[in-house]
Write a protein that holds these residues in place. Structure first.
Motif, PDB file in Angstrom:
ATOM      1  N   ARG A   1      -0.082  -1.806 -10.960  1.00  0.00           N
ATOM      2  CA  ARG A   1      -1.304  -2.596 -10.896  1.00  0.00           C
ATOM      3  C   ARG A   1      -0.998  -4.056 -10.593  1.00  0.00           C
ATOM      4  O   ARG A   1       0.066  -4.577 -10.958  1.00  0.00           O
TER       5      ARG A   1
ATOM      6  N   ASN B   1       3.694  -2.376 -14.434  1.00  0.00           N
ATOM      7  CA  ASN B   1       3.947  -0.950 -14.303  1.00  0.00           C
ATOM      8  C   ASN B   1       4.454  -0.448 -15.652  1.00  0.00           C
ATOM      9  O   ASN B   1       5.061  -1.207 -16.407  1.00  0.00           O
TER      10      ASN B   1
ATOM     11  N   ASN C   1       0.821  -1.198   0.000  1.00  0.00           N
ATOM     12  CA  ASN C   1       0.000   0.000   0.000  1.00  0.00           C
ATOM     13  C   ASN C   1       0.862   1.257   0.000  1.00  0.00           C
ATOM     14  O   ASN C   1       0.563   2.248  -0.679  1.00  0.00           O
TER      15      ASN C   1
ATOM     16  N   ALA D   1       2.029   1.648  -3.496  1.00  0.00           N
ATOM     17  CA  ALA D   1       0.951   1.990  -4.416  1.00  0.00           C
ATOM     18  C   ALA D   1       0.509   3.441  -4.290  1.00  0.00           C
ATOM     19  O   ALA D   1       0.125   4.065  -5.284  1.00  0.00           O
ATOM     20  N   ARG D   2       0.539   3.979  -3.074  1.00  0.00           N
ATOM     21  CA  ARG D   2       0.108   5.371  -2.894  1.00  0.00           C
ATOM     22  C   ARG D   2       0.967   6.325  -3.713  1.00  0.00           C
ATOM     23  O   ARG D   2       0.503   7.379  -4.136  1.00  0.00           O
ATOM     24  N   GLN D   3       2.229   5.951  -3.933  1.00  0.00           N
ATOM     25  CA  GLN D   3       3.137   6.822  -4.668  1.00  0.00           C
ATOM     26  C   GLN D   3       3.207   6.470  -6.153  1.00  0.00           C
ATOM     27  O   GLN D   3       3.836   7.191  -6.927  1.00  0.00           O
ATOM     28  N   ASN D   4       2.576   5.371  -6.537  1.00  0.00           N
ATOM     29  CA  ASN D   4       2.687   4.890  -7.916  1.00  0.00           C
ATOM     30  C   ASN D   4       1.310   4.481  -8.431  1.00  0.00           C
ATOM     31  O   ASN D   4       0.971   3.295  -8.477  1.00  0.00           O
ATOM     32  N   PRO D   5       0.496   5.447  -8.831  1.00  0.00           N
ATOM     33  CA  PRO D   5      -0.892   5.152  -9.191  1.00  0.00           C
ATOM     34  C   PRO D   5      -1.034   4.236 -10.399  1.00  0.00           C
ATOM     35  O   PRO D   5      -2.101   3.642 -10.590  1.00  0.00           O
ATOM     36  N   GLU D   6       0.025   4.101 -11.215  1.00  0.00           N
ATOM     37  CA  GLU D   6      -0.073   3.232 -12.397  1.00  0.00           C
ATOM     38  C   GLU D   6       0.382   1.804 -12.127  1.00  0.00           C
ATOM     39  O   GLU D   6       0.299   0.940 -13.008  1.00  0.00           O
TER      40      GLU D   6
END
Length: 474
Positions: A398, A420, A388, A391-396
């Protein structure tokens, strides 16, 4: 990140342990010493110190003049012989290496390796003053202050590339790497952390006792500290003081200790002028800054690239070698891949898999090892908390499929497939494997490759993962 129950990440604070009190026998002085809390064994001290010493010998201009090395080793051996038997573990591997650096500095690593700058000799007025600093450094080894520092830092990650400095700025296909670094919340500079004033005073007093047993007047140590203090006032501080803070009243308490000690048969100091002359015959010493600049110019030291990202990546070698992540892990990697250590991770990358591309440092091919502090002993939850934070810093970034329970180093682990955007264009595949170390710290193994190269690297990634052995020195 779709399909994953992520929550926030936090740090965990370990409990305190009792210290073991030791009496240092055989001296008339009444000072006693306590070994501080330490998660490491003496054998692990040796292993960590051996790795760090190898790195130091690559980074520093080691002096190979036999006159100097014999002279320094003779002093060191005399001091070791005089050290309290109760503190001299038989596994220790003592060595005494002179380096052609102008700063007044010396340092010792866990398990016995010691490095003494030429600047220390140049500033000393007698052999006793050099022996005093060496006795002080030896005391740090015997009292195990290096790994006690690591323990205090709550940092089990001790791959010892920190002396090369942090590589910094590496990213997984953009910004993911820096987010991983941020969420991992660990650093590597623990063995040479600034000692506490309490540790410094212990090393002063035990060093004075060792000096007396070795036939040196302990007051020579106080005189050397006065020289270092004068240099600090003149130039803003010798490097030695950056990791060895003055506890205050050094001359007074060392002198008081000296008055309680009986100096053994005086050491033969007649070799000191000859050693001074041998130093004078060497090329002029460099400063640490000059040495670092030269390493960068010559392509040595910290690597900022491995080839050129965007060029073809050669196939992994069929031959493998074993590398160690400090006392945390061992792993087999292809012989044609390069190990990169930084303040946040250990990466192993093929040619053209790491370096500058369009103004940013990219990590497009290879593997990475790291740790993250966990708030829970539930592996699924700890893994999701860590992901998490990424992910918060890397919105792309998946999920590329479901998470699976697998085995890593004979432990239960979780495998998480991700995709990514690749800095080389298209998509990259990122696979993360997470498991717990014995203290509840989360260990991760990460693989990365663009879609077009992923199949070609799959067998290497599988073999690397299968070879991971968690050794967990703490």
């Amino acid at each position: 990140m779709a399909g994953m129950p992520f929550s926030t990440i936090a740090t965990r604070t370990a409990g305190l342990a009792l210290v073991l009190a030791l009496w240092v026998p055989g001296l008339s002085a009444q000072t006693t010493f306590k070994l501080a809390k330490n998660k490491y064994t003496p054998q692990q001290d040796v292993e960590l110190g051996r790795e760090a010493a190898a790195e130091a010998r690559q980074q520093y201009p080691v002096i190979t003049d036999e006159r100097i090395t014999r002279y320094l080793t003779a002093i060191g051996d005399r001091l070791v012989e005089a050290a309290p038997a109760s503190l001299k573990d038989p596994v220790y591997e003592y060595s005494f290496t002179p380096v052609n650096l102008k700063e007044i500095n010396a340092f010792a690593l866990p398990g016995g390796p010691m490095f003494v700058n030429r600047g220390m000799f140049d500033a000393a007025a007698s052999e006793g003053e050099v022996a005093g600093v060496m006795a002080h450094e030896l005391a740090h080894v015997l009292l195990r202050h290096g790994t006690a520092n690591a323990t205090r830092a709550q940092n089990p990650w001790l791959q010892l590339g920190q002396m090369a400095g942090a590589i910094g700025g590496a990213v997984v296909g953009g910004a993911a790497g820096s987010a991983i670094a941020t969420s991992s919340q660990f650093g590597l500079g623990t063995l040479l952390l600034k000692y506490s004033r309490d540790f410094e005073k212990q090393a002063d007093l035990l060093g004075a006792q060792i000096m007396a047993r070795a036939g040196y007047d302990p007051r020579a140590l106080a005189r050397m500290f006065e020289t270092i203090a004068r240099e600090a006032g003149a130039s803003g501080g010798p490097q030695w003081l950056s990791s060895h803070p003055d506890p205050g009243n050094r001359t007074q308490y060392i002198t008081r200790e000296a008055e309680l000690l009986t100096v053994a048969t005086p050491a033969d100091e007649r070799g000191f002028p000859t050693a001074k002359a041998a130093f004078a015959s060497l090329p002029a010493p460099r400063s640490m800054a000059e040495t670092a600049k030269a390493r960068s110019t010559e392509g040595r030291g910290t690597r900022t690239s491995v080839g050129t990202p965007g060029l073809p990546v050669p196939p992994p070698s069929s031959q493998y070698r074993t590398i160690a992540g400090g006392g945390v892990f061992e792993v087999d990697v292809p012989t044609n891949w390069t190990v990169l250590t930084s303040s946040t991770s250990v990466k192993v990358v093929p040619e053209n898999g790491y370096g500058e591309l369009r103004g940013e440092s990219v990590f497009s091919h290879g593997v990475e090892f790291g740790i993250a502090r966990a708030t829970t002993r539930d592996l699924q939850r700890a893994t999701d908390e860590w992901l998490n934070a990424v992910a918060r810093q890397n919105p792309e970034l998946r999920a590329a499929g479901p998470q699976r329970v697998v085995r890593l180093s004979n432990r239960t682990a979780i495998s998480t497939p991700l995709v990514n955007p690749s800095p080389l264009g298209g998509q990259e595949r990122v696979s993360v494997f997470t498991t717990f170390l014995s203290d509840g710290t989360l260990f991760y193994y990460l693989t990365i490759a663009p879609d077009r190269d992923a199949d070609a690297l799959d067998e290497a990634f599988r073999r690397i993962g299968a070879s991971i052995h968690l050794t967990e020195a703490r």
